[in-house]
Scaffold this active site. Structure first.
Site, PDB file in Angstrom:
ATOM      1  N   GLU A 158      -3.685 -10.371   1.381  1.00 51.23           N
ATOM      2  CA  GLU A 158      -2.658 -10.539   2.406  1.00 51.23           C
ATOM      3  C   GLU A 158      -2.661 -11.935   3.028  1.00 51.23           C
ATOM      4  O   GLU A 158      -1.611 -12.421   3.463  1.00 51.23           O
ATOM      5  CB  GLU A 158      -2.840  -9.479   3.497  1.00 51.23           C
ATOM      6  CG  GLU A 158      -2.517  -8.061   3.051  1.00 51.23           C
ATOM      7  CD  GLU A 158      -3.686  -7.339   2.401  1.00 51.23           C
ATOM      8  OE1 GLU A 158      -3.553  -6.134   2.106  1.00 51.23           O
ATOM      9  OE2 GLU A 158      -4.732  -7.989   2.183  1.00 51.23           O
ATOM     10  N   GLU A 208       3.944   1.516   2.361  1.00 48.36           N
ATOM     11  CA  GLU A 208       5.068   0.592   2.168  1.00 48.36           C
ATOM     12  C   GLU A 208       6.011   1.015   1.046  1.00 48.36           C
ATOM     13  O   GLU A 208       7.128   0.501   0.943  1.00 48.36           O
ATOM     14  CB  GLU A 208       4.548  -0.814   1.876  1.00 48.36           C
ATOM     15  CG  GLU A 208       3.903  -1.496   3.063  1.00 48.36           C
ATOM     16  CD  GLU A 208       2.598  -0.828   3.476  1.00 48.36           C
ATOM     17  OE1 GLU A 208       2.439  -0.550   4.673  1.00 48.36           O
ATOM     18  OE2 GLU A 208       1.746  -0.573   2.598  1.00 48.36           O
ATOM     19  N   GLY A 236       0.854  -1.175   0.000  1.00 48.63           N
ATOM     20  CA  GLY A 236       0.000   0.000   0.000  1.00 48.63           C
ATOM     21  C   GLY A 236       0.888   1.222   0.000  1.00 48.63           C
ATOM     22  O   GLY A 236       2.119   1.127  -0.080  1.00 48.63           O
ATOM     23  N   SER A 237       0.294   2.393   0.138  1.00 47.40           N
ATOM     24  CA  SER A 237       1.071   3.631   0.044  1.00 47.40           C
ATOM     25  C   SER A 237       2.130   3.729   1.135  1.00 47.40           C
ATOM     26  O   SER A 237       3.240   4.213   0.896  1.00 47.40           O
ATOM     27  CB  SER A 237       0.130   4.833   0.118  1.00 47.40           C
ATOM     28  OG  SER A 237      -0.690   4.761   1.281  1.00 47.40           O
ATOM     29  N   GLY A 246      -5.370 -25.283  11.391  1.00 46.50           N
ATOM     30  CA  GLY A 246      -6.673 -25.616  10.836  1.00 46.50           C
ATOM     31  C   GLY A 246      -7.346 -24.465  10.116  1.00 46.50           C
ATOM     32  O   GLY A 246      -8.514 -24.569   9.737  1.00 46.50           O
ATOM     33  N   HIS A 273       0.369  -4.099   4.478  1.00 43.71           N
ATOM     34  CA  HIS A 273      -0.074  -2.706   4.442  1.00 43.71           C
ATOM     35  C   HIS A 273      -0.774  -2.333   5.742  1.00 43.71           C
ATOM     36  O   HIS A 273      -1.925  -2.725   5.982  1.00 43.71           O
ATOM     37  CB  HIS A 273      -1.021  -2.495   3.254  1.00 43.71           C
ATOM     38  CG  HIS A 273      -1.542  -1.084   3.146  1.00 43.71           C
ATOM     39  ND1 HIS A 273      -0.752   0.019   3.326  1.00 43.71           N
ATOM     40  CD2 HIS A 273      -2.787  -0.613   2.879  1.00 43.71           C
ATOM     41  CE1 HIS A 273      -1.473   1.117   3.170  1.00 43.71           C
ATOM     42  NE2 HIS A 273      -2.718   0.753   2.899  1.00 43.71           N
ATOM     43  N   HIS A 285      -8.688 -31.461  19.413  1.00 48.09           N
ATOM     44  CA  HIS A 285      -9.631 -30.719  18.589  1.00 48.09           C
ATOM     45  C   HIS A 285     -11.052 -31.007  19.069  1.00 48.09           C
ATOM     46  O   HIS A 285     -11.592 -30.265  19.884  1.00 48.09           O
ATOM     47  CB  HIS A 285      -9.451 -31.093  17.108  1.00 48.09           C
ATOM     48  CG  HIS A 285     -10.312 -30.307  16.179  1.00 48.09           C
ATOM     49  ND1 HIS A 285     -10.462 -30.620  14.845  1.00 48.09           N
ATOM     50  CD2 HIS A 285     -11.091 -29.219  16.387  1.00 48.09           C
ATOM     51  CE1 HIS A 285     -11.272 -29.758  14.279  1.00 48.09           C
ATOM     52  NE2 HIS A 285     -11.679 -28.903  15.189  1.00 48.09           N
TER      53      HIS A 285
END
Length: 526
Positions: free
Chosen positions: A47, A28, A25-26, A400, A70, A280
């Site tokens: 992402e 970065e 993004g800007s 998971g 970002h 689990h």
């Protein structure tokens, strides 16, 4: 004088962190400018896919990997994938752009408010430099913390810091080294060896650290030396033992009562490189069979301290394996390597049984193939039909969290280009990381994506029966055509309904990515 950006790039280059997985993004852009030709930027369209690719790459290479996200929004998008990286102990160094320093307190657009708290408690360390001069040191700390903890770290950097010039004192960070020593002492080694020698019946439970630590063949040698039965710890994310070996007893179930039942008859349970245990589904019962003792050896201090039972040594399992091989006499029943045949795959009408798909993979793919699997409902069929005998053959979402399979397969293939990679993905899982197809096509990564299409969230259907809730909404996903989706992202695709056609397609070896959609029967993980 060098800028913060120049020193940081130099440090990353010296440490070998020259492959960057990101979605910029800007905030970065000031960090990413002026990268030298030794850097490679791998773009992901979401992402979560970025972190999934980096997770696969880190597991394939065993090295820290740089991720660039970002601000707060991009970091938030990545958190689902981050849970898998945490539990696979992948050393991701996650950097995120922050607003300029003068705008953070104002909470201007794209300010990451209280940035160090955003990714906690998932990351092992999080920081934001106190000033521009502290950026190189903080970046080095993020790298070293990721290496030592084998856990993702997070660094937020205001983007106006990157162009600030620094004095010569800042350059001392470039040559830093940090090492960790974690060998068990003589008393601990002697205790474990004495317990093994005194036990009437010893069983080994092996976890992901065995594969990740390069101990696969040594674990096989230990099992054969002791003639001890072997289980993989519940919900394995790596292959810790050949699944067709005559000493292999299967993957432990993920319920408390089930584990105790499956380990009945052992008076000593030696757990190497695994938590004790990652449960689990809720199945009450005793933690251990009556009369059993448990010893756990793991490098993960948290896994050792939170265990409810047994004794634990926080150390590299390699030293314990070597000590047992030298201190415990070889079993008089020792035999050579011997593998059991696979059972005949189950069949079906109108669609393939998942066992037929996995049998076809076994029959057509090279022995050194790395499989990235994200199809929960076909777990039982998978372990019945595959024959995996090599380190680095199996990767699974460690927490998971869905969305791991497709991007991780791209990362594994990029990190280990000498081995073929096949991603086995359920149609429910595929949608979470589908944009990884674009990255595979754009970078021409040779991954075979096998999508098992049954039109349902099969694992949820199974859990509905387990929990007594069979009539919940939202478990059907009809009408998805992954061949058309793949082609839209630039990946050639084929739809398959017959076993012979599947084998014929799998025997070909394309230079880039491909997707094979296979209509399958609904199965359960049992």
């Amino acid at each position: 004088m060098p800028t913060v950006r120049q020193l940081s790039h130099d440090f990353l280059e010296r440490r070998g962190l020259t492959t960057i997985f990101g979605n910029p993004g800007s905030n970065e852009l000031p960090f990413l400018t002026d990268l030298s030709s030794s850097f490679r930027y791998v773009l992901g369209l979401h992402e979560g896919v970025v972190v999934g690719m980096a997770d696969g790459y880190a597991q394939a290479t065993g090295q820290p990997v740089l991720v660039n996200l970002h601000a707060a929004a991009g970091s938030g998008n990545a958190m689902g994938a981050l849970t898998n990286a945490v539990h696979s102990r992948s050393p991701l160094v996650i950097t995120a752009g922050q607003q300029v320093r003068s705008a953070i307190g104002l909470e201007a657009m794209l300010a990451n408010t209280d940035a160090t708290q955003l990714m906690r408690p998932l990351v092992g360390w999080a920081g934001e430099p106190s000033c521009a001069a502290d950026v190189p040191r903080a970046l080095a700390q993020a790298v070293f913390e990721a290496e030592l903890q084998r856990r993702p770290t997070y660094l937020s950097v205001p983007y106006d810091d990157w162009g600030v010039e620094l004095d010569a004192n800042s350059a001392v960070t470039l040559d830093r080294q940090v090492w960790l020593g974690s060998a068990p002492n003589e008393a601990q080694l002697g205790m474990i060896a004495d317990r093994v020698k005194a036990a009437r019946s010893v069983g080994l439970v092996l976890g992901g650290e065995i594969d990740a630590g390069g101990l696969f063949d040594r674990a096989v040698a230990l099992a054969e030396h002791l003639q001890a039965p072997v289980w993989m710890a519940p919900s394995p994310y790596r292959l810790s033992f050949p699944n067709r070996h005559r000493l292999f007893r299967g993957v432990l179930s993920a319920g408390i009562g089930h584990v105790a039942s499956e380990l009945t008859g052992l008076d000593l349970i030696l757990v190497l490189g695994a938590p004790v245990f990652r449960y689990h589904q809720h199945v009450p019962g005793p933690y251990l069979p009556e009369g059993s003792r448990l010893i756990q050896v793991t490098e993960d201090a948290g896994a050792a301290t939170r265990a409810p039972m047994g004794e634990a040594v926080v150390a590299d399992p390699a030293a314990v394996i070597d000590a047992l091989m030298s201190r415990v006499p070889v079993s008089p029943h020792a035999q050579g390597l011997d593998f059991a045949p696979n059972p005949q795959p189950a069949g079906g009408d109108g669609a393939l049984h998942p066992e037929q798909v996995f049998a076809a993979l076994r029959a057509t793919q090279p022995a050194d193939t790395s499989y990235v699997v994200e199809s929960t409902s076909t777990n039982t069929a998978w372990w019945r039909q595959v024959d995996l005998r090599m380190q680095g053959s199996y990767f699974w979402p460690a927490a998971g969290g869905l969305g791991f399979g497709m991007p991780a397969a791209v990362g594994v293939a990029m990190g280990r280009p000498s081995r073929p990679v096949v991603a086995v993905i359920g149609d429910g899982s595929a949608n979470y990381g589908i944009t990884a197809l674009w990255s595979a096509a754009h970078y021409n990564v040779p991954v075979t994506f096998v999508v098992l299409r049954n039109g349902t969230y099969g694992a949820l259907r199974w859990f509905g029966g387990l929990l007594g809730t069979p009539d919940v909404p939202g478990t059907e996903i009809p009408g998805l055509d992954f061949t058309r989706i793949a082609e839209g992202y630039g990946v050639p695709a084929t739809a398959i309904t017959e076993a012979d056609d599947l084998r014929a397609v799998l025997k070909t070896s394309p230079a880039g990515p491909r997707l094979i959609q296979v209509d399958t029967h609904l199965t359960t993980p049992e």
